[in-house]
Design a protein around this motif. Structure first.
Motif, short mmCIF file in Angstrom:
data_model
loop_
_atom_site.label_atom_id
_atom_site.label_comp_id
_atom_site.label_asym_id
_atom_site.label_seq_id
_atom_site.Cartn_x
_atom_site.Cartn_y
_atom_site.Cartn_z
N PHE A 278 4.04 4.73 -0.89
CA PHE A 278 1.93 5.41 -1.34
C PHE A 278 1.72 6.31 -0.47
N ASN A 294 1.21 4.65 2.79
CA ASN A 294 1.73 3.52 2.91
C ASN A 294 2.42 2.82 2.71
N ARG A 296 2.53 -0.54 0.73
CA ARG A 296 2.43 -1.08 -0.40
C ARG A 296 2.09 -0.68 -1.43
N PRO A 300 -7.88 0.48 -5.16
CA PRO A 300 -8.32 -0.40 -6.41
C PRO A 300 -6.78 0.80 -7.60
N GLU A 301 -6.16 1.34 -7.20
CA GLU A 301 -5.36 2.08 -7.69
C GLU A 301 -3.89 1.04 -7.93
N1 GLY Z 1 -7.06 2.83 -2.06
C1 GLY Z 1 -6.21 3.21 -0.81
C2 GLY Z 1 -5.52 2.30 -0.19
O1 GLY Z 1 -5.18 0.59 -0.85
O2 GLY Z 1 -4.90 2.67 0.66
#
Ligand code: GLY
Ligand code: AMP
Length: 427
Positions: A278, A294, A296, A300-301
């Protein structure tokens, strides 16, 4: 063909969306979610296990012939669940979606992520890292920067570790609190101070096995609690996918300058990586700059990107683990998905749990993903700040958002709240 038993770790809206998508797969045998929520219970079997209780997870996996472990949130990854599986004779052949500890450091340590990006020429904001021993150098470094000042606790701090300070006085105080007074405990033993990037944010995603990758749809996340992006940061109040400013040229830049060099960099550094990547990206005058990694999917994406992916998600996971991701032809629905998160009044500050949630009937025009909910007898009750994500697909942002808002207004619980301006900045 033998069908797959899957254990999914997590309990948020992201996990309900993943579980909902996996449950549609003809390749699936049983789907377990630990610990899950009231929504995941409708598409699989919830198991009351802690996501970092590796021993209990092992016992469950062995007793239930789990073939695939999918890790939703970052914490088990940063704590080494994938390494735990690989190092165990009985678990080592079970596929895991989510990187080993070394790769999870991209999210687990901001300092590691910055060093990685600089080393591999991946565009990111200029920075320096300081510890309690170098606090005075950190205070001096602040004087060389222009406001606003961006301070980031190195380690995981439940999404609260990034501070944007308007004045140098505030930045000095916060830096001192983080380093000398352990404001975020061990997570702020190191603090990254970086250049402020002015632009529009976007979340980009890929899934990789360290060699091959698939680029997934991008999304825009709305982080602030209030309309017009006002008030404190939350985990995310809504999302839109696709993002209009991410046109072909911009996405090409993201892939060439960021996604490919990240996967190449991991390979060069001998870091195995199997799972999602991510990329938190700032669009600065048409150029993508990485704000953070990130390891993972986003929440909420996920609730707006998975409904757009037509391809079987379990097939994607199995291909990732088998090293044949290039065989997958990713099919994406060109429509727009608009997700709005309904939260408990008071969130992200204090709020009351245990409110009964109603209004799930006649939701045939939208998807409903549960986040902070649990089952209490015959009722669904609130058990977190972010409670329900509602997503709709339509041919434009405005019609997707209108449908989502109409559906969201049917969901009722005491003191609920949601933003009505999600996506307005993109229209
Ligand atoms: N929406 C941001 C995250 O999951 O870190
Ligand atoms: P993070 O926890 O890394 O996602 O950071 C939280 C938020 O802080 C991001 O979503 C951005 O809105 C903001 N942010 C982080 N780094 C920067 C930066 N260098 N310049 C501007 N905003 C930033």
């Amino acid at each position: 063909m033998k069908k797959t038993n899957v254990l999914l770790l997590g309990s948020g809206g992201r996990e309900h969306a993943i579980a909902w998508k996996l449950a549609q797969s003809p390749l699936l045998n049983r789907l377990f979610i630990a610990p899950g929520n009231a929504g995941t219970a409708s598409v699989g079997t919830n198991i009351p296990l802690g996501i970092i209780d590796f021993e209990s997870i092992k016992q469950f996996v062995l007793a239930n012939s789990v073939d695939l472990l999918v890790v939703g949130p970052e914490e088990p990854l940063v704590k080494g669940i994938h390494d735990f599986f690989l190092n165990d004779e009985l678990l080592k052949n079970i596929a895991v979606i989510g990187p080993q500890k070394a790769g999870a450091e991209l999210e687990g340590s901001k300092d590691f992520a910055k060093q990685f990006m600089i080393k591999h020429g991946i565009p990111t904001a200029a920075y320096q890292t300081f510890s309690a021993d170098t606090l005075s150098e950190g205070l001096a470094f602040l004087k060389t920067l222009n406001p606003p000042y961006v301070l980031k606790a190195d380690g995981l701090a439940a999404g609260k570790g990034v501070l944007i300070c308007k004045t140098i006085e505030e930045a000095r105080k916060e830096l001192t609190d983080m380093l000398a007074n352990q404001k975020f405990g061990h997570a702020s033993a190191l603090v990254v101070i970086e250049e402020f990037l002015d632009g529009i944010e976007l979340s980009a995603f890929a899934i990789t096995n360290g060699k091959q990758y698939l680029v997934l749809p991008e999304a825009k996340d709305y982080k602030r609690i209030g309309e017009g992006d006002s008030g404190p940061n939350t985990g995310g109040m809504g999302s839109i996918s696709p993002v209009p400013f991410a046109d072909t040229e911009f996405k090409y830049k993201v892939e060439e300058r960021i996604i490919k060099p990240t996967i190449e960099g991991l390979k060069k550094d001998g870091i195995p990586y199997q799972g999602f990547l991510f990329f938190g990206i700032m669009n600065v005058k048409g150029n993508p700059i990485v704000i953070e990694y990130n390891v993972r999917l986003g929440d909420p994406e996920t609730e707006s990107i998975l409904p757009r992916i037509t391809t079987d998600l379990l097939e994607i996971f199995l291909a990732t683990a088998k090293g044949c991701l290039t065989d997958i032809k990713l099919e994406i629905n060109p429509q727009t998905a608009a997700c709005v998160m309904i939260v408990s009044g008071g969130y992200p500050g204090e709020y009351v749990k245990g409110k009964t949630v109603s209004g799930f009937e006649n939701m045939n025009k939208s998807l409903v993903f549960h986040a902070g909910t649990s089952i209490d007898g015959a009722d669904v009750i609130t058990s977190g700040g972010r409670v329900i994500a509602v997503t709709s697909l339509a041919d434009s942002i405005s019609s997707a958002v209108s449908q989502t808002l109409e559906s969201a207004s049917n969901i009722k619980f005491g003191n609920s709240y949601f933003r009505t301006d999600i996506g307005r900045d993109l229209m």
